[in-house]
Design a protein around this motif. Structure first.
Motif, PDB file in Angstrom:
ATOM      1  N   VAL A 122       5.969   7.865   1.452  1.00 57.20           N
ATOM      2  CA  VAL A 122       6.354   9.101   0.777  1.00 57.20           C
ATOM      3  C   VAL A 122       5.169  10.062   0.743  1.00 57.20           C
ATOM      4  O   VAL A 122       4.023   9.683   1.017  1.00 57.20           O
ATOM      5  CB  VAL A 122       6.834   8.822  -0.672  1.00 57.20           C
ATOM      6  CG1 VAL A 122       8.116   8.011  -0.674  1.00 57.20           C
ATOM      7  CG2 VAL A 122       5.749   8.112  -1.480  1.00 57.20           C
ATOM      8  N   GLU A 123       5.445  11.302   0.392  1.00 56.78           N
ATOM      9  CA  GLU A 123       4.434  12.330   0.234  1.00 56.78           C
ATOM     10  C   GLU A 123       3.758  12.173  -1.134  1.00 56.78           C
ATOM     11  O   GLU A 123       4.410  12.313  -2.171  1.00 56.78           O
ATOM     12  CB  GLU A 123       5.087  13.720   0.341  1.00 56.78           C
ATOM     13  CG  GLU A 123       4.219  14.884  -0.069  1.00 56.78           C
ATOM     14  CD  GLU A 123       2.989  15.031   0.799  1.00 56.78           C
ATOM     15  OE1 GLU A 123       1.894  15.207   0.220  1.00 56.78           O
ATOM     16  OE2 GLU A 123       3.123  14.956   2.031  1.00 56.78           O
ATOM     17  N   PRO A 124       2.450  11.873  -1.179  1.00 55.85           N
ATOM     18  CA  PRO A 124       1.777  11.628  -2.476  1.00 55.85           C
ATOM     19  C   PRO A 124       1.890  12.803  -3.435  1.00 55.85           C
ATOM     20  O   PRO A 124       2.090  12.604  -4.641  1.00 55.85           O
ATOM     21  CB  PRO A 124       0.313  11.372  -2.078  1.00 55.85           C
ATOM     22  CG  PRO A 124       0.367  10.929  -0.656  1.00 55.85           C
ATOM     23  CD  PRO A 124       1.528  11.649  -0.045  1.00 55.85           C
ATOM     24  N   GLU A 125       1.797  14.016  -2.935  1.00 50.82           N
ATOM     25  CA  GLU A 125       1.831  15.187  -3.805  1.00 50.82           C
ATOM     26  C   GLU A 125       3.187  15.321  -4.491  1.00 50.82           C
ATOM     27  O   GLU A 125       3.287  15.801  -5.616  1.00 50.82           O
ATOM     28  CB  GLU A 125       1.521  16.444  -2.979  1.00 50.82           C
ATOM     29  CG  GLU A 125       1.509  17.741  -3.747  1.00 50.82           C
ATOM     30  CD  GLU A 125       0.382  17.844  -4.760  1.00 50.82           C
ATOM     31  OE1 GLU A 125       0.445  18.749  -5.598  1.00 50.82           O
ATOM     32  OE2 GLU A 125      -0.542  17.015  -4.709  1.00 50.82           O
ATOM     33  N   GLU A 149       0.832  -1.210   0.000  1.00 55.75           N
ATOM     34  CA  GLU A 149       0.000   0.000   0.000  1.00 55.75           C
ATOM     35  C   GLU A 149       0.860   1.252   0.000  1.00 55.75           C
ATOM     36  O   GLU A 149       0.530   2.234  -0.670  1.00 55.75           O
ATOM     37  CB  GLU A 149      -0.935   0.003   1.211  1.00 55.75           C
ATOM     38  CG  GLU A 149      -2.149  -0.881   1.057  1.00 55.75           C
ATOM     39  CD  GLU A 149      -3.147  -0.680   2.161  1.00 55.75           C
ATOM     40  OE1 GLU A 149      -4.273  -0.251   1.886  1.00 55.75           O
ATOM     41  OE2 GLU A 149      -2.795  -0.948   3.342  1.00 55.75           O
ATOM     42  N   ARG A 150       1.947   1.245   0.754  1.00 57.24           N
ATOM     43  CA  ARG A 150       2.855   2.408   0.759  1.00 57.24           C
ATOM     44  C   ARG A 150       3.494   2.596  -0.610  1.00 57.24           C
ATOM     45  O   ARG A 150       3.614   3.720  -1.105  1.00 57.24           O
ATOM     46  CB  ARG A 150       3.931   2.232   1.833  1.00 57.24           C
ATOM     47  CG  ARG A 150       3.412   2.342   3.258  1.00 57.24           C
ATOM     48  CD  ARG A 150       4.543   2.512   4.248  1.00 57.24           C
ATOM     49  NE  ARG A 150       5.444   1.369   4.291  1.00 57.24           N
ATOM     50  CZ  ARG A 150       5.245   0.277   5.032  1.00 57.24           C
ATOM     51  NH1 ARG A 150       4.158   0.182   5.794  1.00 57.24           N
ATOM     52  NH2 ARG A 150       6.127  -0.718   5.024  1.00 57.24           N
ATOM     53  N   MET A 151       3.889   1.506  -1.222  1.00 59.66           N
ATOM     54  CA  MET A 151       4.541   1.589  -2.532  1.00 59.66           C
ATOM     55  C   MET A 151       3.548   1.992  -3.626  1.00 59.66           C
ATOM     56  O   MET A 151       3.927   2.587  -4.633  1.00 59.66           O
ATOM     57  CB  MET A 151       5.183   0.241  -2.878  1.00 59.66           C
ATOM     58  CG  MET A 151       6.279  -0.177  -1.910  1.00 59.66           C
ATOM     59  SD  MET A 151       6.960  -1.806  -2.278  1.00 59.66           S
ATOM     60  CE  MET A 151       7.922  -1.463  -3.724  1.00 59.66           C
ATOM     61  N   GLN A 152       2.275   1.691  -3.420  1.00 59.91           N
ATOM     62  CA  GLN A 152       1.248   1.995  -4.422  1.00 59.91           C
ATOM     63  C   GLN A 152       1.192   3.480  -4.772  1.00 59.91           C
ATOM     64  O   GLN A 152       0.820   3.851  -5.886  1.00 59.91           O
ATOM     65  CB  GLN A 152      -0.116   1.522  -3.891  1.00 59.91           C
ATOM     66  CG  GLN A 152      -1.264   1.697  -4.873  1.00 59.91           C
ATOM     67  CD  GLN A 152      -2.594   1.306  -4.263  1.00 59.91           C
ATOM     68  OE1 GLN A 152      -2.733   1.198  -3.030  1.00 59.91           O
ATOM     69  NE2 GLN A 152      -3.593   1.075  -5.094  1.00 59.91           N
ATOM     70  N   ILE A 153       1.563   4.343  -3.844  1.00 54.97           N
ATOM     71  CA  ILE A 153       1.510   5.792  -4.061  1.00 54.97           C
ATOM     72  C   ILE A 153       2.342   6.201  -5.269  1.00 54.97           C
ATOM     73  O   ILE A 153       1.970   7.107  -6.022  1.00 54.97           O
ATOM     74  CB  ILE A 153       1.983   6.539  -2.798  1.00 54.97           C
ATOM     75  CG1 ILE A 153       0.978   6.318  -1.658  1.00 54.97           C
ATOM     76  CG2 ILE A 153       2.178   8.032  -3.066  1.00 54.97           C
ATOM     77  CD1 ILE A 153       1.422   6.862  -0.327  1.00 54.97           C
ATOM     78  N   VAL A 154       3.479   5.508  -5.492  1.00 58.30           N
ATOM     79  CA  VAL A 154       4.392   5.933  -6.558  1.00 58.30           C
ATOM     80  C   VAL A 154       4.125   5.218  -7.878  1.00 58.30           C
ATOM     81  O   VAL A 154       4.782   5.534  -8.880  1.00 58.30           O
ATOM     82  CB  VAL A 154       5.868   5.722  -6.138  1.00 58.30           C
ATOM     83  CG1 VAL A 154       6.187   6.478  -4.865  1.00 58.30           C
ATOM     84  CG2 VAL A 154       6.202   4.237  -5.997  1.00 58.30           C
ATOM     85  N   PHE A 155       3.188   4.291  -7.938  1.00 62.79           N
ATOM     86  CA  PHE A 155       2.969   3.525  -9.161  1.00 62.79           C
ATOM     87  C   PHE A 155       2.582   4.409 -10.358  1.00 62.79           C
ATOM     88  O   PHE A 155       3.147   4.245 -11.447  1.00 62.79           O
ATOM     89  CB  PHE A 155       1.924   2.440  -8.939  1.00 62.79           C
ATOM     90  CG  PHE A 155       2.379   1.306  -8.052  1.00 62.79           C
ATOM     91  CD1 PHE A 155       3.724   1.142  -7.743  1.00 62.79           C
ATOM     92  CD2 PHE A 155       1.464   0.405  -7.517  1.00 62.79           C
ATOM     93  CE1 PHE A 155       4.154   0.112  -6.917  1.00 62.79           C
ATOM     94  CE2 PHE A 155       1.879  -0.646  -6.705  1.00 62.79           C
ATOM     95  CZ  PHE A 155       3.222  -0.784  -6.406  1.00 62.79           C
ATOM     96  N   PRO A 156       1.624   5.349 -10.236  1.00 60.82           N
ATOM     97  CA  PRO A 156       1.308   6.204 -11.392  1.00 60.82           C
ATOM     98  C   PRO A 156       2.516   7.029 -11.848  1.00 60.82           C
ATOM     99  O   PRO A 156       2.743   7.210 -13.047  1.00 60.82           O
ATOM    100  CB  PRO A 156       0.179   7.107 -10.872  1.00 60.82           C
ATOM    101  CG  PRO A 156      -0.416   6.359  -9.719  1.00 60.82           C
ATOM    102  CD  PRO A 156       0.718   5.632  -9.096  1.00 60.82           C
ATOM    103  N   PHE A 157       3.289   7.532 -10.879  1.00 60.75           N
ATOM    104  CA  PHE A 157       4.490   8.309 -11.202  1.00 60.75           C
ATOM    105  C   PHE A 157       5.490   7.456 -11.981  1.00 60.75           C
ATOM    106  O   PHE A 157       6.086   7.913 -12.969  1.00 60.75           O
ATOM    107  CB  PHE A 157       5.111   8.835  -9.906  1.00 60.75           C
ATOM    108  CG  PHE A 157       6.424   9.534 -10.080  1.00 60.75           C
ATOM    109  CD1 PHE A 157       6.482  10.862 -10.460  1.00 60.75           C
ATOM    110  CD2 PHE A 157       7.626   8.855  -9.877  1.00 60.75           C
ATOM    111  CE1 PHE A 157       7.700  11.501 -10.629  1.00 60.75           C
ATOM    112  CE2 PHE A 157       8.841   9.479 -10.043  1.00 60.75           C
ATOM    113  CZ  PHE A 157       8.876  10.821 -10.423  1.00 60.75           C
ATOM    114  N   LEU A 158       5.671   6.214 -11.555  1.00 60.27           N
ATOM    115  CA  LEU A 158       6.640   5.344 -12.220  1.00 60.27           C
ATOM    116  C   LEU A 158       6.211   5.016 -13.645  1.00 60.27           C
ATOM    117  O   LEU A 158       7.041   4.952 -14.558  1.00 60.27           O
ATOM    118  CB  LEU A 158       6.823   4.058 -11.411  1.00 60.27           C
ATOM    119  CG  LEU A 158       7.551   4.206 -10.079  1.00 60.27           C
ATOM    120  CD1 LEU A 158       7.622   2.870  -9.356  1.00 60.27           C
ATOM    121  CD2 LEU A 158       8.946   4.769 -10.279  1.00 60.27           C
ATOM    122  N   ALA A 159       4.899   4.789 -13.859  1.00 60.19           N
ATOM    123  CA  ALA A 159       4.420   4.531 -15.221  1.00 60.19           C
ATOM    124  C   ALA A 159       4.729   5.712 -16.131  1.00 60.19           C
ATOM    125  O   ALA A 159       5.138   5.533 -17.285  1.00 60.19           O
ATOM    126  CB  ALA A 159       2.914   4.257 -15.194  1.00 60.19           C
TER     127      ALA A 159
END
Length: 485
Positions: free
Chosen positions: A154-157, A22-32
């Protein structure tokens, strides 16, 4: 269902491992967006020999043909050999997979670990032949570092989406630029900088054109820069390990046109406010002239007609007064109604007469085009009630009830006066006020209007019922919030 619920139902992952994902999920859109490819996350399913896809993100930085989402899908492990190999060994993999019939794309897989245990695999599906980015391995290495960094939260924003027009710079641990995409090179080329690779991020050559920096207190990792004729938003992501910088990502967004339009809107808004202020002053001057004329008239009938005209003019000025004060092309009906109650009570009521007013229902926020007509309608109805409803009475009540009915607003202006006389037909009356009301409601507001006695019968008051369609363009929640403030 969300990712956590999907994991609880379809996998044997522990609560701690689900929390990690769940914590790592925050960065998934950014990584794509960063790798310019589709991201998927596979974990072993509870069903033997199967994998479940618990996350899927498509990039916004490159076009990829639309395909049906695989989120939540159970996939036979035998059909994903590259994923299964990384899941078994923990070693990153690279291969090909079919994207559309007869079309192959690159696929990269990386392990997600909980200690020494591999609990999942993240894959990037990238059309490398079409992409052709010089230094792409650096982007993949950075994506792996971001995944590792996100394990701690991490900070989502800070990791919000990247657009295709954003410049991306990646540095090593010494802040030396090791990657710059085409958009970043284009931005710095305008500032007179040629090659970016190998330059120090804070080299005088790169910063000499910056003439202004604004840092947001809530976002210390973001600055707005003015450099030459450009206005840039600079977002910085520092990837650290053990307190030491490993890699730095800098994202530059060119907002020059946006800021120019914002400035233009602010100027136009100020001009519009001043226009509304002057219109209000002019209307009040007209009202003063009419009052002066009324005082000099010897005829009571003329004085009464002029006083009604004064109220009509002032009811319109109320709308312009609100617009001049708040700078928004929308107003609260409740506020306008209260002003009209005050105006009519002050100008039309006898000093010995006590008038009570009330408002119920949701507060309606309308564009100024509707509000001006509605203000005049309400003014005429209140004037009509003051003139006819309370004859011979020491006090009275006038109220406005508002209801939302699908695509319409229903307004009920009521009083507790003597009611309508027997045989009264509002459509056949020669009253100027009711003619104005009907014309404005049916013509300008495209609504309907009825005037009738209270359900209890004559002597219990009158109800003026108005139904108007909601504006096609709804007032946004931001506008409503600014009005309330």
């Amino acid at each position: 269902m969300d990712m956590a619920e999907l994991c609880r139902q379809q996998t044997n992952l522990t609560v701690k491992q689900i929390g990690l994902l769940e914590r790592m999920q925050i960065v998934f859109p950014f990584l794509a967006d960063l790798v310019h490819g589709q991201l998927k996350v596979y974990v072993p399913a509870r069903k033997t020999g199967s994998l479940v896809i618990i996350a899927q993100e498509r990039p916004r930085t490159i076009y990829m043909s639309k395909r049906e989402s695989d989120y939540g899908k159970l996939q036979p492990a035998i059909e994903e050999p590259l994923v299964q190999d990384t899941l078994s060994t923990g070693i990153p993999g690279k291969g090909k997979r079919e994207w559309t019939y007869g079309s192959l794309i690159d696929m990269y897989t990386y392990a997600i670990r909980d200690g020494n245990q591999v609990i999942g695999v993240v894959s990037f599906e990238v059309d490398g032949e079409r992409l052709q980015i010089d230094g792409y391995p650096c982007i993949l290495a950075t994506a792996v570092d971001v995944l590792s960094h996100a394990r701690k939260g991490v900070e989502p924003e800070q990791y919000r989406a990247v657009s295709a027009s954003d410049g991306i710079l990646i540095t090593d641990q010494f802040s030396r630029i090791v990657f710059a995409n085409a958009a970043a090179q284009r931005i710095y080329r305008v500032l007179g900088v040629g090659s970016l690779r190998g330059c120090h991020l804070f080299d005088r050559q790169l910063t000499r054109h910056i003439c202004r920096e604004i840092m947001e207190r809530e976002r210390p990792w973001q600055k707005e820069l003015t450099a030459g004729n450009l206005t840039l938003i600079r977002r910085q992501i520092d990837l650290q390990e053990g307190g030491q910088l490993v890699r730095r990502i800098v994202i530059l967004s060119d907002v020059t046109e946006v800021r120019a339009k914002d400035k233009e809107i602010r100027i136009k808004s100020a001009v519009i406010q001043e226009i509304h202020h002057r219109v209000k002053n002019n209307l009040q001057t007209i009202a003063s002239l009419l009052r002066l004329q009324a005082r000099r008239s010897q005829s009571e009938e003329v004085r009464q007609a002029l006083q009604e005209s004064v109220n009509r003019v002032l009811s319109i000025s109320v709308v312009h007064e609100f617009l001049s004060q708040q700078g928004e092309e929308a107003i609260h009906v409740q506020q306008v109604m209260q002003q009209i109650f005050d105006l009519v009570g002050r100008n039309m009521a006898d000093s010995q007469f006590t008038i009570r007013t009330e408002y119920s229902g949701p507060d309606v926020v309308l564009p100024s085009k509707y509000a001006s007509s509605l203000a005049l309608v309400l003014n005429e109805l209140v004037l009509n009630a003051m003139e006819h409803a309370f004859a011979g009475r020491p006090s009275g009540k006038i109220g406005l009830a508002v209801q939302e009915d699908g695509d319409c607003w229903r307004l009920d202006l009521y009083d507790d006066g003597c009611g309508l006389p027997a045989g009264f037909n509002p459509r056949k009356t020669r009253s100027l006020g009711l003619s104005i009301v009907r014309t404005l409601i049916e013509g300008d507001l495209e609504g309907s209007f009825t005037l009738e006695n209270d359900a209890r019968g004559q002597g219990y008051g009158t109800h003026a019922r108005i139904s108007i369609p909601k504006p096609e363009r709804e007032i946004s929640s931001e506008v409503i919030q600014s009005l309330e403030e």
